[in-house]
Design an enzyme around this catalytic site. Structure first.
Site, PDB file in Angstrom:
ATOM      1  N   ARG A 107       0.833  -1.193   0.000  1.00 36.71           N
ATOM      2  CA  ARG A 107       0.000   0.000   0.000  1.00 36.71           C
ATOM      3  C   ARG A 107       0.878   1.257   0.000  1.00 36.71           C
ATOM      4  O   ARG A 107       2.084   1.189   0.220  1.00 36.71           O
ATOM      5  CB  ARG A 107      -0.916   0.001   1.236  1.00 36.71           C
ATOM      6  CG  ARG A 107      -1.997  -1.054   1.201  1.00 36.71           C
ATOM      7  CD  ARG A 107      -2.765  -1.138   2.526  1.00 36.71           C
ATOM      8  NE  ARG A 107      -1.947  -1.726   3.598  1.00 36.71           N
ATOM      9  CZ  ARG A 107      -2.382  -1.946   4.841  1.00 36.71           C
ATOM     10  NH1 ARG A 107      -3.617  -1.573   5.176  1.00 36.71           N
ATOM     11  NH2 ARG A 107      -1.602  -2.505   5.742  1.00 36.71           N
TER      12      ARG A 107
ATOM     13  N   LYS B  72       1.554   1.858   7.271  1.00 37.60           N
ATOM     14  CA  LYS B  72       1.905   1.068   8.449  1.00 37.60           C
ATOM     15  C   LYS B  72       2.823   1.840   9.382  1.00 37.60           C
ATOM     16  O   LYS B  72       3.431   2.850   9.015  1.00 37.60           O
ATOM     17  CB  LYS B  72       2.575  -0.244   8.030  1.00 37.60           C
ATOM     18  CG  LYS B  72       1.618  -1.233   7.395  1.00 37.60           C
ATOM     19  CD  LYS B  72       0.396  -1.524   8.270  1.00 37.60           C
ATOM     20  CE  LYS B  72       0.731  -2.294   9.529  1.00 37.60           C
ATOM     21  NZ  LYS B  72      -0.471  -2.493  10.392  1.00 37.60           N
TER      22      LYS B  72
ATOM     23  N   TYR C 102      -1.053   4.448  10.630  1.00 38.89           N
ATOM     24  CA  TYR C 102      -1.423   3.475  11.654  1.00 38.89           C
ATOM     25  C   TYR C 102      -0.234   3.276  12.586  1.00 38.89           C
ATOM     26  O   TYR C 102       0.914   3.178  12.124  1.00 38.89           O
ATOM     27  CB  TYR C 102      -1.800   2.129  11.030  1.00 38.89           C
ATOM     28  CG  TYR C 102      -3.136   2.120  10.312  1.00 38.89           C
ATOM     29  CD1 TYR C 102      -4.321   2.318  11.016  1.00 38.89           C
ATOM     30  CD2 TYR C 102      -3.201   1.895   8.940  1.00 38.89           C
ATOM     31  CE1 TYR C 102      -5.541   2.305  10.362  1.00 38.89           C
ATOM     32  CE2 TYR C 102      -4.421   1.879   8.277  1.00 38.89           C
ATOM     33  CZ  TYR C 102      -5.594   2.087   8.996  1.00 38.89           C
ATOM     34  OH  TYR C 102      -6.803   2.084   8.347  1.00 38.89           O
TER      35      TYR C 102
ATOM     36  N   HIS D  45      -0.769   1.504  16.273  1.00 39.56           N
ATOM     37  CA  HIS D  45      -1.025   0.321  17.109  1.00 39.56           C
ATOM     38  C   HIS D  45       0.056   0.193  18.183  1.00 39.56           C
ATOM     39  O   HIS D  45       0.795  -0.791  18.254  1.00 39.56           O
ATOM     40  CB  HIS D  45      -1.085  -0.942  16.249  1.00 39.56           C
ATOM     41  CG  HIS D  45      -2.164  -0.919  15.207  1.00 39.56           C
ATOM     42  ND1 HIS D  45      -3.509  -0.970  15.537  1.00 39.56           N
ATOM     43  CD2 HIS D  45      -2.101  -0.846  13.857  1.00 39.56           C
ATOM     44  CE1 HIS D  45      -4.232  -0.942  14.422  1.00 39.56           C
ATOM     45  NE2 HIS D  45      -3.407  -0.858  13.391  1.00 39.56           N
TER      46      HIS D  45
ATOM     47  N   GLU E 218      -5.892   4.734  13.703  1.00 42.96           N
ATOM     48  CA  GLU E 218      -6.824   3.796  14.347  1.00 42.96           C
ATOM     49  C   GLU E 218      -7.522   4.349  15.574  1.00 42.96           C
ATOM     50  O   GLU E 218      -8.471   3.732  16.074  1.00 42.96           O
ATOM     51  CB  GLU E 218      -6.107   2.488  14.712  1.00 42.96           C
ATOM     52  CG  GLU E 218      -5.152   2.559  15.887  1.00 42.96           C
ATOM     53  CD  GLU E 218      -3.738   2.976  15.496  1.00 42.96           C
ATOM     54  OE1 GLU E 218      -2.850   2.915  16.360  1.00 42.96           O
ATOM     55  OE2 GLU E 218      -3.530   3.374  14.320  1.00 42.96           O
TER      56      GLU E 218
ATOM     57  N   ASP F  46      -2.794  -7.185  15.169  1.00 42.86           N
ATOM     58  CA  ASP F  46      -2.028  -5.930  15.200  1.00 42.86           C
ATOM     59  C   ASP F  46      -2.218  -5.169  16.505  1.00 42.86           C
ATOM     60  O   ASP F  46      -1.502  -4.205  16.779  1.00 42.86           O
ATOM     61  CB  ASP F  46      -2.341  -5.036  13.993  1.00 42.86           C
ATOM     62  CG  ASP F  46      -3.813  -4.738  13.818  1.00 42.86           C
ATOM     63  OD1 ASP F  46      -4.603  -5.088  14.718  1.00 42.86           O
ATOM     64  OD2 ASP F  46      -4.183  -4.156  12.780  1.00 42.86           O
TER      65      ASP F  46
END
Length: 373
Positions: free
Chosen positions: A15, A75, A94, A96, A118, A270
């Protein structure tokens, strides 16, 4: 604002933070965009496509990180990327963080302003920047699980939907949110026997209204979960606690009691995973076996379908990227409490209580941070 888009370097991550169409929109609003060469290759977009949209293409990620005021990624930054972040630089991606102490400490040390997709919220509830990838992951979970059920993959050797005269596989979905709903769509379409567990009766009611008797809804208790796991052929972990580590609902003892050759697809990996036996895997080596149960725990599942994922993600993230670029991060966060919920680390301080609690760190609440800007 000068916005930078590096090429993703996580294992099999194809991506890209901004598609050419998003770049064109940012250029139209008076901003500059710098893209690392070949960043869009995974979605079929060339450097020439980005240049046609108005971006400048550079040869190395180091130049993107050195010059850009805001980094837009997909990511979480990998170790070598985290060393390139600088004080006051905006990172929008993102993250996490709750199950990832090493990344969290690196981001604290960088002094960057780290806003996580997120944990951005919506006025009517929900997580608008997580939802697109949750939809993709939910749909992919059934595809992956169906493949893992095949005997050459170590599975029990079942066709998910069966055939006339032969029963279908029993699919147990733990969690009825966005992931669970989209997993249900695909599992029903493939003819599986679908069971949804959730502890929220309104979620179960919503599933009943949406799917009728095509699914079976069960209020989630330890007893119900134990019973369903013993009968399941495919289990999809679709559990989410926003910003926090996922609770380990499936114990190792429960896994031991599951059918040999059954499959767990832990979409929650994740955020730490919902099974005690789950550990992150990659698209290179997506599965492993514990007590005869196949585990699929790829932490970036949507990266396997990057074209669909990138455009779905950009549809959701672009308005926020524009807001941050147009106003600057301080004004953008002050003007939008829901975007402010995305702030996880600010100039050396954790701002999310869930992250601080999970990693035993001090934190400074977002409202206090914003009051000082």
């Amino acid at each position: 604002m000068l916005i930078g888009v590096p090429k993703e370097i996580k294992n099999h991550e194809y991506r890209v933070g901004l598609a050419p169409s998003s770049v064109r929109e940012l250029i139209h609003h008076g901003h500059q965009v710098m893209v690392e060469t070949c960043a869009g290759a995974g979605i079929g977009c060339t450097d020439a496509d980005y240049e046609a949209a108005g971006a400048s293409v550079v040869g190395a990620a180091s130049e993107v990180f050195a010059r850009a005021e805001m980094i837009v990624k997909v990511k979480e930054p990998q170790a070598q990327e985290r060393t390139m972040l600088r004080e006051g630089q905006i990172l929008f991606t993102y993250l996490h963080l709750a199950p990832d102490p090493v990344q969290t400490h690196d981001l604290i040390a960088s002094g960057a302003v780290c806003i996580a997709y997120e944990t951005v919220t919506a006025p009517g509830g929900g997580l608008p920047l997580l939802a697109p990838m949750s939809k993709v992951a939910g749909r992919m979970a059934v595809q992956a699980g169906a493949h893992c059920l095949e005997q050459p993959q170590g599975g029990i050797g079942m066709l998910l939907g069966g055939v006339p005269g032969v029963e279908p596989a029993r699919v147990v979905i733990i969690g009825g949110g966005v992931v669970g709903t989209h997993a249900s769509h695909i599992a029903i379409g493939m003819g599986a026997d679908v069971w949804i567990l959730d502890k929220n009766t309104q979620v179960l009611e919503s599933h009943w209204r949406q799917f009728g008797r095509s699914t079976n809804t069960v209020f989630s208790t330890r007893d119900a979960l134990d019973k369903q796991l013993k009968q399941a052929d495919l289990v999809i972990g679709a559990v989410l606690v926003p910003g926090a580590t996922t609770p380990r609902l499936i114990s190792a003892d429960m896994v031991r009691e599951m059918k040999p050759g059954s499959v767990i697809v832990d979409v929650a990996i994740d955020q730490g995973g919902c099974s005690e036996t789950s550990r992150p895997t990659t698209h290179d080596t997506p599965t492993y076996s514990v007590d005869g149960v196949i585990h699929y725990c790829v932490a970036n599942m949507p990266g396997g379908v990057p074209r669909t994922s990138t455009y779905a993600l950009n549809n959701a993230t672009l308005p926020y990227v524009l807001s941050l670029a147009n106003k600057g991060y301080a004004s953008a966060l002050k003007d939008d409490e829901h975007l402010a919920d995305g702030l996880n680390v600010h100039c050396g301080k954790v701002t999310r209580p869930e992250v601080a609690q999970a990693l035993d760190l001090d934190y400074k609440p977002t409202h206090e941070v914003l009051a000082g800007l």
